[in-house]
Design an enzyme around this catalytic site. Structure first.
Site, short mmCIF file in Angstrom:
data_model
loop_
_atom_site.label_atom_id
_atom_site.label_comp_id
_atom_site.label_asym_id
_atom_site.label_seq_id
_atom_site.Cartn_x
_atom_site.Cartn_y
_atom_site.Cartn_z
N GLY B 39 -12.02 -9.04 3.58
CA GLY B 39 -10.79 -9.90 3.44
C GLY B 39 -10.76 -10.77 4.81
O GLY B 39 -11.32 -10.46 5.65
N THR B 40 -10.07 -11.99 4.44
CA THR B 40 -9.98 -12.96 5.59
C THR B 40 -8.76 -13.98 5.49
O THR B 40 -8.55 -14.11 4.53
CB THR B 40 -11.43 -13.55 5.90
OG1 THR B 40 -11.55 -14.18 7.16
CG2 THR B 40 -11.68 -14.69 4.75
N THR B 41 -8.71 -14.91 6.58
CA THR B 41 -8.05 -15.97 6.40
C THR B 41 -9.02 -16.91 7.00
O THR B 41 -8.88 -17.18 8.28
CB THR B 41 -6.50 -15.86 6.75
OG1 THR B 41 -6.00 -14.63 6.38
CG2 THR B 41 -5.84 -16.99 6.27
#
Lengths: 275, 239
Positions: B39-41
């Site tokens: 997960g990341t942004t």
């Protein structure tokens, strides 16, 4: 009692047993104010039936395709001057747009509101049942039910049918003796009190906007604008949300409906000057 | 899945297959040894001052924060920057391969490959990885931004956000990004977007990196810990 036996009349209890089958003694008002319906369920679910398993098989490829209406964005937040509730108005059934003009806020009574996300049928039924219980409480105990108690009632109703395929994510908003109240209740029996909630598949978009602009001491107009922006930006990015922003403001003496703004016009206004 | 608040969005893992060119029979799908979670942004957008790219720095592995200080924006050459999301190993590998190919192109042809060309090359190579890349650079035709994905998707646009925290970032960017922003305003919008995503998304957080690409090359802003921003905002709110 001697006259009774001589006359051959049957007692009321015996008569009743003949008319009605055994054990069905609570015909009316089964959810009474001592146990709020926790002992007897509203619906009798036949043994061996698994509604959620059945629903799972329905959405398999090649089988009967029952696409439940799920997509939505609803948000609500508490601030100094009450609670703002804002929802979109789109109902989708899989890829088909069933309606762009649905009201996802259920007016339980003039001082309680419930939002609707998940299955429309479940939300409408259970929140109307909650409205009935709140009215009975008001008549019996001569004071209004608190938001905490109302949300607890709904939560217990959900817990009675946990795992059986209900789908409901709702926010109960009101103003009682403690001040503005906001609870999130869902079909798994989760009940959370909080300052701000957003539900539905467009909720993450709404969270970004509202987190960014929220202050506890906002003016009323600012709060309205924040609610509008939250829903508008969520409908811009989420395919399953759209239509119009229906906004309510819960004040001390009851709720008012603030506006019903079309999201396309809002987005054009906000994004003027963008490429 | 659609009624729980803040539903997580993990990119779909694709089992590794052979590079394009090998016959399918030679590239059998291998079961993954353990469930991978990512997960990341990351986000990037075009504006009058060039291209701005920002990302958080958390690498997670299911519930563990494997690295709180990873680099999700890697420069490919002086004028090209790529953001990564998905499996870190895959992204790092293919980024290096891309840099090598671009350097070879530059040496052979005496000029840099345009962003669209680099995007094309990347998507041909990326057949077997998971995740999305964005490439940002100003080329001879001005600033360019491409979104490249492991399933071969290649899209040109002016604003993208990739990762599990992207919905939270998208709404902030939609509110604040305009062509006429100054560099400071653009940086502040990008930082705010990553901060809000890091606040709500469990798999994003720790620090924020901001890169600014212009016709003179890329510049990097000092890495900022989002914890400080959180406490500053808390102090402002007086909560």
């Amino acid at each position: 009692m001697a006259l009774f036996q001589v006359s051959g009349l049957k007692s009321y209890a015996e008569l009743r047993e003949q008319i009605l089958p055994a054990r069905q003694t609570h015909l009316f008002d089964r959810t009474n104010h001592y146990n709020f319906g926790t002992k007897t369920q509203e619906f009798a679910v036949p043994l061996g039936v698994d509604p959620s398993g059945f629903l799972g098989t329905c959405s398999r490829d090649g089988g009967v395709s029952i696409d439940l209406n799920h997509g939505t964005t609803t948000l609500a937040f508490k601030f100094r001057h009450g609670v703002i509730v804002a929802v979109d108005s789109r109902a989708s059934a899989g890829r088909y747009l069933a309606s762009n003009d649905v009201n996802k806020v259920i007016e339980i009574n003039p001082y309680l509101l419930g939002t609707m996300s998940g299955s429309a049928a479940d939300c409408q039924y259970w929140e109307r049942l909650l409205a009935k219980e709140c009215r009975l409480y008001r008549l019996r105990s001569n004071h209004r039910i608190s938001v905490a108690a109302a949300s607890k009632l709904l939560c217990n109703m959900m817990l009675g049918y946990r795992g059986m395929g209900l789908s409901m994510g709702s926010m109960i908003c009101g103003w009682d003796k403690e001040g503005p109240g906001l609870y999130y209740v869902d079909d798994r029996g989760t009940r959370l009190s909080g300052r701000m909630f957003s539900t539905g598949c467009g909720s993450s978009y709404a969270y970004g906007v509202v987190d960014s602009g929220y202050r506890e001491d906002m003016a009323v107009e600012e709060a309205y604008e924040l609610g509008r922006r939250g829903i508008a930006h969520a409908t811009h990015r989420d395919a399953y949300s759209g239509g119009a922003v229906n906004m309510y403001h819960m004040q001390q003496d009851g709720w008012i409906k603030v506006c019903k703004d079309d999201v396309s016009e809002l987005i054009h206004r906000y994004r003027k000057g963008m490429f | 899945v659609l009624i729980r608040p803040a539903s997580s969005q993990e990119s779909v893992l694709q089992p590794p297959c052979g590079p394009a060119g090998l016959p399918p029979a030679a590239s059998q799908t291998v079961p993954l040894p353990f469930p991978m979670s990512h997960g990341t942004t990351t986000l990037a957008f075009l504006f009058q001052g060039g291209v701005l790219a920002a990302a958080d720095t958390r690498s997670s592995c299911s519930g563990l924060v494997a690295c709180p200080a990873s680099q999700k924006i890697r420069p490919i050459h002086s004028h090209l920057v790529g953001t990564t999301s998905g499996t870190s190993a895959d992204c790092a590998l293919w980024k290096r391969i891309l840099s090598r190919e671009l350097r070879l192109y530059q040496l052979r042809h005496g000029r840099r490959l345009s962003t669209s060309g680099a995007g094309g090359g990347a998507s041909a190579d990326l057949g077997g990885t998971s995740g999305g890349l964005q490439k940002a650079s100003p080329s001879s035709s001005g600033p360019g931004l491409w979104y490249v994905c492991s399933d071969g998707t290649r899209l040109r646009g002016s604003l993208f956000s990739v990762g599990s925290g992207s919905p939270y970032a998208y709404s902030i960017l939609d509110q604040g990004v305009r062509w006429g922003l100054t560099v400071e305003e653009a940086t502040s919008v990008a930082r705010e977007a990553v901060y809000r995503a890091a606040h709500r998304d469990a798999w994003s957080g720790n620090c924020v990196d901001v890169y600014h690409v212009t016709s003179k090359g890329w510049t990097r802003r000092k890495r900022e810990d989002l914890k400080e921003e959180y406490y500053r905002e808390k102090g402002r709110q007086g909560r």
